[in-house]
Motif scaffolding. Structure first.
Motif, PDB file in Angstrom:
ATOM      1  N   TRP A  31      -9.065  -2.370   1.015  1.00  0.00           N
ATOM      2  CA  TRP A  31      -9.135  -1.455   2.161  1.00  0.00           C
ATOM      3  C   TRP A  31      -9.661  -0.071   1.803  1.00  0.00           C
ATOM      4  O   TRP A  31     -10.284   0.586   2.616  1.00  0.00           O
ATOM      5  N   TRP A  84      -2.308  -5.357  -0.035  1.00  0.00           N
ATOM      6  CA  TRP A  84      -3.354  -4.328  -0.032  1.00  0.00           C
ATOM      7  C   TRP A  84      -3.780  -4.050  -1.477  1.00  0.00           C
ATOM      8  O   TRP A  84      -3.041  -4.376  -2.415  1.00  0.00           O
ATOM      9  N   TYR A 126     -12.511  -0.316   9.734  1.00  0.00           N
ATOM     10  CA  TYR A 126     -11.330   0.275  10.360  1.00  0.00           C
ATOM     11  C   TYR A 126     -11.649   0.614  11.817  1.00  0.00           C
ATOM     12  O   TYR A 126     -12.410   1.546  12.112  1.00  0.00           O
ATOM     13  N   ASP A 161       0.827  -1.207   0.000  1.00  0.00           N
ATOM     14  CA  ASP A 161       0.000   0.000   0.000  1.00  0.00           C
ATOM     15  C   ASP A 161       0.864   1.260   0.000  1.00  0.00           C
ATOM     16  O   ASP A 161       2.031   1.236   0.396  1.00  0.00           O
ATOM     17  N   GLU A 162       0.265   2.339  -0.441  1.00  0.00           N
ATOM     18  CA  GLU A 162       0.805   3.684  -0.246  1.00  0.00           C
ATOM     19  C   GLU A 162       2.312   3.780  -0.514  1.00  0.00           C
ATOM     20  O   GLU A 162       3.089   4.131   0.369  1.00  0.00           O
ATOM     21  N   TRP A 212      -5.347   0.100  13.413  1.00  0.00           N
ATOM     22  CA  TRP A 212      -4.114   0.879  13.255  1.00  0.00           C
ATOM     23  C   TRP A 212      -3.933   1.708  14.515  1.00  0.00           C
ATOM     24  O   TRP A 212      -4.915   2.058  15.183  1.00  0.00           O
TER      25      TRP A 212
HETATM   26  C1  ACM Z   1      -3.802   0.984   4.866  1.00  0.00           C
HETATM   27  O1  ACM Z   1      -4.692   1.340   5.653  1.00  0.00           O
HETATM   28  N1  ACM Z   1      -2.850   1.834   4.482  1.00  0.00           N
HETATM   29  C2  ACM Z   1      -3.751  -0.357   4.344  1.00  0.00           C
END
Ligand code: ACM
Length: 559
Positions: A416, A399, A441, A343-344, A495
Motif C-alpha cells: 500500500w 499490509w 486509493y 499496518d501503522e 477509506w
Molecule cells: C493503510 O492505508 N494504512 C493500509
C-alpha cells in the motif's frame, strides 16, 4: 443523389450489405471479440441449461431469464434438456444455451451468438456469472431496470467472445469503521463490483474509531467499541460535529452479506487490524492495553491519524483475545484468506511496557540493523496469528509493514505504501496484492485541482488519483518476469475518514471502480482509455444512473 443514398441506406441491411456492427460497450473490455453480421432475438427466447448445472448456476440463469421476460414483455422459459450438450456440438440448437465446458479458464467464458442460437460456455460459477454481465451490457440499458421496456429492440449482435481475467484477485476495500455503512449500502457496493467482474471484498471491520463486528465472547466490543461520542470536523482537532456515531453488523447480518456476495461471485475477506488500530477494542477492554493500572485512559477515537495506543502483546491474555476474536470471525467467512492488518503500529508503548519487554526477553528478540526488537515482537504476533488461522483453514494477508523484520512463509503482502513493498515481497517469494496508494486509493482526490472537488484526505495535487492515473497503472512495473507469478492481483481501497454519507462514498467509488476493473481484468493490450471513456458515456454511466448510483462525471465528458 441524396434520395438515392437514402434508399441505399435503408435497403443495405435488407440486401445483406450492412457493415459489421460496432463492438458493444463492455467494461471491462473482453479479451477477444469478433463481430459478425446479424443479430439474435432475445425477446421470448427459450433458454437451455446444461443438465449438470448446480443449484446456484441454475438460479443465476433463471434470474437472467426472469429479467429478460420482465423487460422485453415476453416470457422466457428455462429448461435443462437431456442431450443438450450433444445438440449444441452438432449445431442443432435454438435459443440461448448455457453449457459447462471444463476447457474454459477459471472465471472465463465464451459466448457465440448466431442468428438462431447463442451459446455460453464456462467452467465455473463465476464464468457463467460474468458471461451474464457481458450479455447484459450488450443489451439496452433498461435490462438493468425493473420495468417493461417495449420500445427497445431486444436483440444481441452476432459475435464471438472469448474472455478471461488477467488477475485472479480483483478487490475493493471498504472501510466501514471510520464511518459506518448499513447492510443495504454495503450490498449496493457489492452489486456494482459484480457488474464489473470484481471478485474480492476486503471488509475493514475494526479500527481506532469503531469496532463493527459482533463477537459473542467480548460483547463490550460492540456495546462500547462500536460508538464514538462525536467526530471532528475536517482536520480541526478542537472541533466536534456534536453527533454520536457508530453501528455494527450482527452475526446474522454478516452471514446474510456473505451469502449475498457469494451469489455475485464475490468472496469477502474480513480484516481484523492488529496490533495497532485497536483503540476501540482498548476502550472496551482496557486490560488489553499498555496503560497498566492507570484509570481508564482509552476512548473510541474521534479523530484521524495513527494512534500510539496499541495492544499489549506481551500479555498472553491479549494474544488469547486475538485468537478468540479471529476464531469467531473466521467462522463467519468461508473464503481462504483472512486479513490481519499489521499496518501503522507505533512501537513507543512497547519500548517501556514491562510485559512487552519481558516477552522480548523470553523470545530472545534482539535489535539489529535489520529490525528493532519491538518490530520483531510484531513479527511474533503475525507468525502466531498465521499459525492460529492455519488451524482454521485460513491463509493470512497483511499490509506491507508485515515485511519489516521476519515474515513467515505463506503470508501474502498487500502493498500500500507505493509499489516498493510489493516488489520486495515478490522478490522474496511472497504472494502479493498490489494496492499502491498513489494509484489505487479511492479516498484520494479525483482531480489535481483539489479546490474543485469535495473535501477529502488529499492535501497536495501530487497525491490525487484522477481516473486516467488509476487506469494507466501497470501492476508489473518494476517486477521482473520471474517474480510476476507472485502478483495475485490488484485492489482499490476506499477509506472513509472524510466520507460520511453513502452519496459521497459512491461519488468517490464511481466511475473509478470501472477503471480499476480494466486494470484488474484486461491484458495491457486490451486497455484503451478513449474506448473506455466512450463506453462509460454510452453505456456504463447510464446504467449507474438507472440503478440510482451517484458518480463523478469524468472530466472528458464534462460539457
Ligand atoms: C493503510 O492505508 N494504512 C493500509
Amino acid at each position: 443523389m441524396k434520395r438515392f443514398l437514402f434508399f441505399l441506406a435503408i435497403l443495405a441491411p435488407v440486401l445483406g450489405w450492412a457493415a459489421k456492427p460496432s463492438v458493444p460497450e463492455i467494461v471491462p473490455a473482453p479479451r477477444k471479440i469478433e463481430m459478425a453480421k446479424g443479430s439474435f432475438k432475445v425477446k421470448g427466447v427459450s433458454i437451455n441449461c446444461d443438465p449438470t448445472f448446480d443449484a446456484a448456476t441454475l438460479k443465476l440463469v433463471r434470474q437472467f431469464a426472469d429479467k429478460l421476460s420482465l423487460v422485453s414483455g415476453r416470457m422466457s422459459d428455462v429448461a435443462s434438456p437431456i442431450g443438450l450438450v450433444k445438440a449444441v456440438e452438432s449445431g442443432n440448437t435454438k435459443g440461448l444455451c448455457f453449457i459447462k465446458d471444463a476447457s474454459v479458464a477459471s472465471e472465463g467464458y465464451k459466448i457465440s451468438i448466431g442468428k438462431k442460437a447463442a451459446v455460453v460456455r464456462a467452467s465455473d460459477y463465476n464464468g457463467f456469472f460474468y458471461a451474464v454481465q457481458t450479455l447484459k451490457q450488450m443489451l439496452p440499458v433498461s435490462v438493468y431496470g425493473n420495468a417493461p421496456d417495449l420500445k427497445s429492440r431486444w436483440f444481441l449482435p452476432c459475435c464471438e467472445i472469448e474472455d478471461a481475467p488477467r488477475f485472479a484477485y480483483r478487490g475493493i476495500l471498504l472501510d466501514c469503521c471510520r464511518h459506518f455503512f448499513s447492510v443495504d449500502e454495503v450490498k449496493k457496493v457489492l452489486d456494482v463490483m459484480s457488474m464489473f467482474k470484481i471478485n474480492r471484498f476486503h471488509w475493514h471491520l475494526t479500527e481506532d474509531q469503531g469496532w463493527r463486528i459482533e463477537i459473542d465472547k467480548y460483547p463490550k466490543l460492540t456495546e462500547i467499541g462500536a460508538y464514538r461520542d462525536y467526530t471532528i470536523i475536517k482536520r480541526d482537532l478542537s472541533s466536534s460535529d456534536g453527533t454520536r456515531h457508530g453501528g455494527y453488523y450482527t452475526k446474522a447480518q454478516i452471514r446474510d452479506i456473505v451469502a449475498y456476495a457469494q451469489a455475485l461471485g464475490i468472496t469477502i475477506i474480513p480484516e481484523v487490524d492488529m496490533p495497532g488500530h485497536m483503540v476501540a477494542a482498548l476502550a472496551s477492554y482496557p486490560e488489553l492495553g499498555c496503560a497498566g493500572s492507570q484509570p481508564q485512559p482509552y476512548k473510541v477515537r474521534t479523530y484521524w491519524g495513527v494512534s500510539k495506543q496499541v495492544l499489549n502483546v506481551g500479555k498472553e491474555s491479549t494474544m488469547r483475545f486475538l485468537e478468540d476474536v479471529c476464531d469467531e470471525v473466521a467462522d463467519l467467512f468461508p473464503g481462504e484468506y483472512f486479513n490481519i492488518g499489521g499496518d501503522e503500529c507505533p512501537k513507543d508503548e512497547w519500548k517501556t511496557d514491562p510485559d512487552c519487554q519481558a516477552k522480548i526477553k523470553e523470545l530472545g528478540l534482539v535489535s539489529d540493523e535489520k529490525a528493532s526488537a519491538e518490530a520483531r515482537l510484531q513479527n511474533y504476533v503475525t507468525a502466531r496469528m498465521q499459525k492460529f488461522l492455519a488451524t482454521k483453514g485460513k491463509k493470512i494477508i497483511g499490509w506491507d509493514e508485515i515485511l519489516e523484520g521476519e515474515l513467515t512463509e505463506g503470508a501474502t503482502v498487500m502493498s500500500w505504501r507505493g509499489t516498493k513493498g510489493g516488489i520486495k515481497a515478490a522478490s522474496m517469494g511472497y504472494d502479493v496484492i498490489m494496492s499502491p496508494n498513489i494509484y489505487c486509493y479511492l479516498d484520494h482526490c479525483q482531480s489535481t485541482d483539489l479546490a474543485s472537488e469535495p473535501y477529502c484526505i488529499t492535501k497536495t495535487p501530487d497525491r490525487a488519483v484522477p481516473m486516467p492515473k488509476l487506469y494507466g497503472y501497470e501492476p508489473y512495473t518494476g517486477i521482473p518476469e520471474s517474480d510476476q507469478h507472485h502478483i495475485l492481483g490488484v485492489q482499490g481501497n476506499l477509506w472513509t475518514e472524510f466520507i460520511g454519507t453513502n452519496e459521497y462514498l459512491e461519488y468517490m467509488l464511481l466511475p473509478r471502480l470501472m477503471a480499476l476493473s480494466e486494470v484488474q481484468w484486461c491484458q495491457p493490450e486490451n486497455k484503451d482509455y478513449d474506448r473506455f471513456i466512450r463506453c462509460l458515456e454510452k453505456k456504463e454511466l447510464p446504467i449507474l444512473s438507472l440503478l440510482g448510483y451517484n458518480y463523478r462525471t469524468p472530466d472528458e465528458l464534462k460539457k
